[in-house]
Design a protein around this motif. Structure first.
Motif, PDB file in Angstrom:
ATOM      1  N   LYS A   1      -1.351   5.910 -17.292  1.00 12.74           N
ATOM      2  CA  LYS A   1      -2.674   6.040 -15.929  1.00 12.74           C
ATOM      3  C   LYS A   1      -2.902   7.899 -15.911  1.00 12.74           C
ATOM      4  O   LYS A   1      -4.121   7.593 -15.427  1.00 12.74           O
ATOM      5  CB  LYS A   1      -1.483   6.211 -14.856  1.00 12.74           C
ATOM      6  CG  LYS A   1      -2.651   6.417 -12.905  1.00 12.74           C
ATOM      7  CD  LYS A   1      -3.363   4.788 -12.936  1.00 12.74           C
ATOM      8  CE  LYS A   1      -4.424   5.178 -11.711  1.00 12.74           C
ATOM      9  NZ  LYS A   1      -4.827   4.035 -11.056  1.00 12.74           N
TER      10      LYS A   1
ATOM     11  N   THR B   1       2.262   9.079  -7.393  1.00 13.75           N
ATOM     12  CA  THR B   1       2.618   7.831  -6.298  1.00 13.75           C
ATOM     13  C   THR B   1       3.816   7.425  -6.003  1.00 13.75           C
ATOM     14  O   THR B   1       4.774   7.735  -7.150  1.00 13.75           O
ATOM     15  CB  THR B   1       0.936   7.054  -6.255  1.00 13.75           C
ATOM     16  OG1 THR B   1       1.860   6.719  -7.544  1.00 13.75           O
ATOM     17  CG2 THR B   1       0.131   7.276  -6.514  1.00 13.75           C
TER      18      THR B   1
ATOM     19  N   ARG C   1       0.804  -1.085   0.167  1.00 19.28           N
ATOM     20  CA  ARG C   1      -0.405  -0.208  -0.188  1.00 19.28           C
ATOM     21  C   ARG C   1       1.075   1.426  -0.009  1.00 19.28           C
ATOM     22  O   ARG C   1       0.111   2.545  -0.359  1.00 19.28           O
ATOM     23  CB  ARG C   1      -0.745  -0.090   1.393  1.00 19.28           C
ATOM     24  CG  ARG C   1      -1.730  -1.233   1.365  1.00 19.28           C
ATOM     25  CD  ARG C   1      -2.638  -1.062   2.390  1.00 19.28           C
ATOM     26  NE  ARG C   1      -3.488   0.294   2.428  1.00 19.28           N
ATOM     27  CZ  ARG C   1      -3.843   0.125   4.130  1.00 19.28           C
ATOM     28  NH1 ARG C   1      -4.408  -0.552   4.743  1.00 19.28           N
ATOM     29  NH2 ARG C   1      -4.350   1.371   4.158  1.00 19.28           N
TER      30      ARG C   1
ATOM     31  N   GLU D   1       1.135   3.059  -3.267  1.00 21.97           N
ATOM     32  CA  GLU D   1      -0.332   3.971  -3.580  1.00 21.97           C
ATOM     33  C   GLU D   1      -0.032   5.646  -2.846  1.00 21.97           C
ATOM     34  O   GLU D   1      -1.206   6.357  -3.704  1.00 21.97           O
ATOM     35  CB  GLU D   1      -1.578   3.567  -3.536  1.00 21.97           C
ATOM     36  CG  GLU D   1      -2.025   1.944  -3.917  1.00 21.97           C
ATOM     37  CD  GLU D   1      -1.451   1.910  -5.659  1.00 21.97           C
ATOM     38  OE1 GLU D   1      -1.862   2.711  -6.592  1.00 21.97           O
ATOM     39  OE2 GLU D   1      -1.037   1.081  -6.077  1.00 21.97           O
TER      40      GLU D   1
ATOM     41  N   LYS E   1       0.467   9.330  -2.343  1.00 18.13           N
ATOM     42  CA  LYS E   1       0.686  10.773  -3.047  1.00 18.13           C
ATOM     43  C   LYS E   1       2.000  10.677  -2.112  1.00 18.13           C
ATOM     44  O   LYS E   1       2.267  11.174  -1.206  1.00 18.13           O
ATOM     45  CB  LYS E   1      -0.290  11.302  -3.027  1.00 18.13           C
ATOM     46  CG  LYS E   1      -1.266  11.222  -4.003  1.00 18.13           C
ATOM     47  CD  LYS E   1      -1.238  10.938  -5.256  1.00 18.13           C
ATOM     48  CE  LYS E   1      -2.501  10.492  -6.103  1.00 18.13           C
ATOM     49  NZ  LYS E   1      -3.546  11.907  -6.124  1.00 18.13           N
TER      50      LYS E   1
ATOM     51  N   ARG F   1       4.630   4.688  -6.396  1.00 19.19           N
ATOM     52  CA  ARG F   1       4.573   3.273  -7.124  1.00 19.19           C
ATOM     53  C   ARG F   1       5.316   4.319  -8.515  1.00 19.19           C
ATOM     54  O   ARG F   1       5.459   3.761  -9.376  1.00 19.19           O
ATOM     55  CB  ARG F   1       3.442   3.291  -7.484  1.00 19.19           C
ATOM     56  CG  ARG F   1       3.504   2.062  -8.689  1.00 19.19           C
ATOM     57  CD  ARG F   1       2.290   1.481  -8.795  1.00 19.19           C
ATOM     58  NE  ARG F   1       1.015   0.605  -7.866  1.00 19.19           N
ATOM     59  CZ  ARG F   1       1.693  -0.175  -7.406  1.00 19.19           C
ATOM     60  NH1 ARG F   1       2.551  -1.349  -8.155  1.00 19.19           N
ATOM     61  NH2 ARG F   1       1.434  -1.240  -5.898  1.00 19.19           N
TER      62      ARG F   1
END
Length: 276
Positions: free
Chosen positions: A145, A182, A67, A70, A72, A184
């Motif tokens: 995305k 993010t 998590r 994800e 920001k 990621r």
């Protein structure tokens, strides 16, 4: 208007081209990401839900289903885990990579007959830009995305996905904020050279480490290093098909190593989740 958008994109690329602080900021984001992940593991270990991390972690140790990825950049700034200046610079760096992508698709793509949209295959794009991007596939996923490009495949690997068509949906992006990207997305646009120890090959090889698979000592002539662990050449194989892997051609999730084909199959079998 199209020419104006292209000129604005090029102007931004030139503005960021010689700004070394952007690269440094990405390294700092990687360090922040790793620190946050370590803290999370420590909290989970106290509740008996995870093992206490041993030794130095790198951003490459963070699993794809975490998590943390994800989050920001703005959240870490608010919590004091990343400076606002570095977050802004890292966002600019991702913007730079996406603008390079826009420029490349326009340069090597062809019109698709649908207005002024440009289309290029992944294979063609990779052939022309493999030395221009730190992580072309990851940059494409981030751009997808954010609605900059579109393509059908979930994953993009050289060779097996050369035929995949990439359509440019937008020829310009606004300057991003720290709320845009993010952890990621910063990670997947970055090369493994920014991951800290990266593969750790030289240090692992010089210390005669234990093989990740058979637990026996790995001597230099037998050594293969990947994701900060050592293997015998004969042990570095796909967990599904036993095909031999190479340090430049493998995927790993939760300490399991895969060839490209079975990594993608596992990805699809879990409905797009990396927790397999």
């Amino acid at each position: 208007q199209q020419q104006q958008q292209q000129q604005q994109n090029v102007a931004k690329l030139q503005e960021y081209a010689n700004d070394d602080t952007l690269d440094d900021a990405v390294v700092d984001v990687m360090a922040s990401m790793t620190s946050v992940f370590r803290k999370s593991l420590i909290r989970q270990s106290k509740r008996g839900k995870a093992k206490l991390p041993q030794g130095n972690l790198t951003v490459a140790d963070i699993p794809e289903d975490s998590r943390i990825l994800e989050r920001k950049l703005s959240v870490s700034v608010k919590r004091g885990e990343l400076s606002q200046k570095r977050a802004v610079q890292a966002a600019k760096w991702v913007d730079k990579e996406i603008r390079k992508l826009i420029d490349a698709v326009e340069k090597y793509g062809k019109g698709n007959g649908n207005g002024d949209q440009m289309v290029v295959t992944f294979g063609e794009l990779f052939k022309h830009t493999q030395n221009e991007f730190e992580a072309l596939s990851g940059t494409l996923r981030t751009a997808k995305k954010h609605g900059i490009v579109s393509f059908e495949s979930e994953m993009l690997f050289q060779g097996s996905h050369d035929h995949v068509a990439i359509t440019l949906l937008s020829k310009e992006i606004p300057d991003s904020k720290i709320t845009t990207y993010t952890y990621r997305q910063v990670r997947q646009c970055s090369s493994r050279s920014k991951f800290g120890k990266a593969f750790g090959a030289s240090s692992l090889q010089s210390t005669n480490s234990k093989c990740h698979i058979c637990k026996k000592t790995v001597y230099p002539m037998e050594f293969v290093g990947a994701s900060d662990v050592a293997f015998h050449k004969a042990c570095f194989k796909c967990v599904t098909c036993n095909r031999k892997l190479s340090p430049s051609d493998y995927a790993t999730v939760n300490d399991q190593f895969y060839c490209r084909v079975h990594y993608e199959q596992a990805f699809k079998a879990t409905g797009g989740s990396y927790s397999f």
